[in-house]
Design an enzyme around this catalytic site. Sequence first.
Site, PDB file in Angstrom:
ATOM      1  N   ASP A 299       0.710  -1.193   0.238  1.00  0.00           N
ATOM      2  CA  ASP A 299      -0.255   0.431  -0.402  1.00  0.00           C
ATOM      3  C   ASP A 299       1.156   1.433   0.043  1.00  0.00           C
ATOM      4  OD1 ASP A 299      -2.696  -0.644   1.260  1.00  0.00           O
ATOM      5  OD2 ASP A 299      -1.438  -2.383   0.974  1.00  0.00           O
ATOM      6  N   LYS A 300       0.376   2.337  -0.848  1.00  0.00           N
ATOM      7  CA  LYS A 300       1.058   3.026  -0.025  1.00  0.00           C
ATOM      8  C   LYS A 300       1.446   4.009   0.593  1.00  0.00           C
ATOM      9  CE  LYS A 300       1.009   7.922  -2.045  1.00  0.00           C
ATOM     10  NZ  LYS A 300       1.094   8.872  -3.660  1.00  0.00           N
TER      11      LYS A 300
END
Length: 667
Positions: A299-300
């Site tokens: 994930d960012k």
Amino acid sequence: MKQGSEAVNVPACFISNHEGFLGSIKNFIEDFVVTEIDIDGHLVKTEAATQTPSCASGDGNNKTSAEFLENSHSSVSQDADVSMEWGVDVPLPGLGSFDLGVILGQSVSEELEHFVLTLRDEKPPELELSLGSFADKHQRANVHRAVRHRFPFLMTVTIQPEIRVREDPDYRELSQLVKEDEAEDFFRFIDAKVRGSSYTFGPDDNKEHRTAVHHFLNRRFGKLVETKSFIDQGRTSISVRLRERGRPKKRTAEERKEEEVYTAFTLCKENLETLEAISYMAAALGILPSDFTYAGIKDKRAITYQSMVVKKVSPQRLAEKIAEFEKRGMRLSQVRSVSEPLRLGRLQGNHFDLVVRDLRPHTDAHSGVDKHTRLASLVKEAVENVKARGFVNYYGPQRFGSGQSVESDRVGLALLKEDMVSAVRLFFTPEEGDDPQNQAKRHFLQTDNAKESLALMPLSKARERLMLRALNRYGTGPDGCAQAWLSLPHSMRVFYPHAYCSRVWNEAVAHRLTTMGHSVRQGDLVRKRDGQNKTEDTGEGSAAQIHVVTHQEEQAGAYTLEQVLLPMPGNTVKYPENAMGTWYQERLAREGLRDCRFRVSSLKLNLPGCYRPLLAVPHNFSYQLQTGAGGGDGGRLRTGESLTLNFDLDSSCYATICLREIMKTDP
């Protein structure tokens, strides 16, 4: 249920019937921590990292992962377009491969941009610019490569240790004979010197003009390349191939040794996509993003820990960059030599440490009950249900490009139907807003003028620019649009059909549970008892390993719903031998895919399909409900009820979907 675009491809079908609760995630970056579980079942996070919740503080000026995704997994064998017997037309790296702001420093990079504008507008003779002095040979090589790739019309000259740039007169002469974007591509091809590669100019039916191009190429580059004209579909083009003796000089023993170096490390990143982090590290080290390998993308909007391996970089050289990487929200640890790269999918799963804030019931019923007591009851029931029964194993909204006006699965459907023109136009459908990217997209859809749209498209949008360059070169008809898709790396092309197949899978599992209930039925698919679990996205697990549930097994309750598999459409899977098999046929036929082979030969795409478990079950689950205020980032207070969750998921399972089952809403 949330009815926004993020919920469109994730049906509102659950496995448990508890009430759930409301809340929000990712309020603070440390509220969402993801730690990779390696193939041996160990967390990749180090002991020291465990004690530090935040990797580093990024500068906030981050590009999106889409701008770098086209640079990952690119290889000649996957992405190239074979040109006669002349080898391979090599797809050029995206402009995001080299960050001049990182390599030169921001002030020198801006000075170079101004120098280029002066050259283009005023064309002063013999104008030069000094880029500064570079003592390290790796750094000098990186500067030469990056500047020539970004500005093919420039020459870079070393007057050790200084590097100077000026206009390349050969480029100026070629750009008067061919289109400017072709001249740029040709000079990048020459500079890359990829063995066995070739470059093909656009169709040219003027024999005298072709002769002039041949003469120029042979005069200026005859020792390096050979040229020939060939006819394809009634049009004549010039192809250029690197000569055998024009290949790069034989590598020294030291250079060969460097090519074989592999360095492993643990990457902790904060508020960065995996591919974004890779792109920055590649630019700083003077290598390509494809020199990095990893087991999975993280994930960012999270703090994430994952294993990585980089080739052609020694542990000592990587260690020299650690302080620089920390400034961009990355911390490297456990740097060590290894003998081979990582393989995508080589992990057991991920461990999640999550915080859900602002907890509250769905309704104000039971007003006489203390709020904390009621929430504690709701949370306990929800968590215990999911621990025991799991959750519907949907693909999460990020699989479909959530938030976009045209989601990725619609582009994928057009590609599977081999409607290249529609796929391109869907790809360029603008979002809301009037930023430069959307202006360029609107201009293309309104005018079909790829050259003008390319001039409007920001340099950071490498995917869009690659496609527009190809459309300008080959036209916007079906063949030109196919060439535009071929200009993207294989990993990006195949993403869109995979998104479509994922959408079908999500709909299939919702239909299966709604119409056939939560029991195992005759005709369902399960894995044979002696078969090994395979990772879903590798396509492993042949039809021979799949068992069809019999009537006797249904009556005896021989299998549980957790063991049921549903196929993701493809050309090697078998479908359930019950009503679900008919559903798949009708569902695909409804969108024109009744006879689809799940191959798009013109784009070198092949979708074998796979089998995905209907349910996913979290492991090592624990939780804690907390009340009251606490400190936050920058002195902000965190008030109200919050829930801390800790659990493991198998690879390709989505934590947000697990939360969705727990909360009965999109978190």
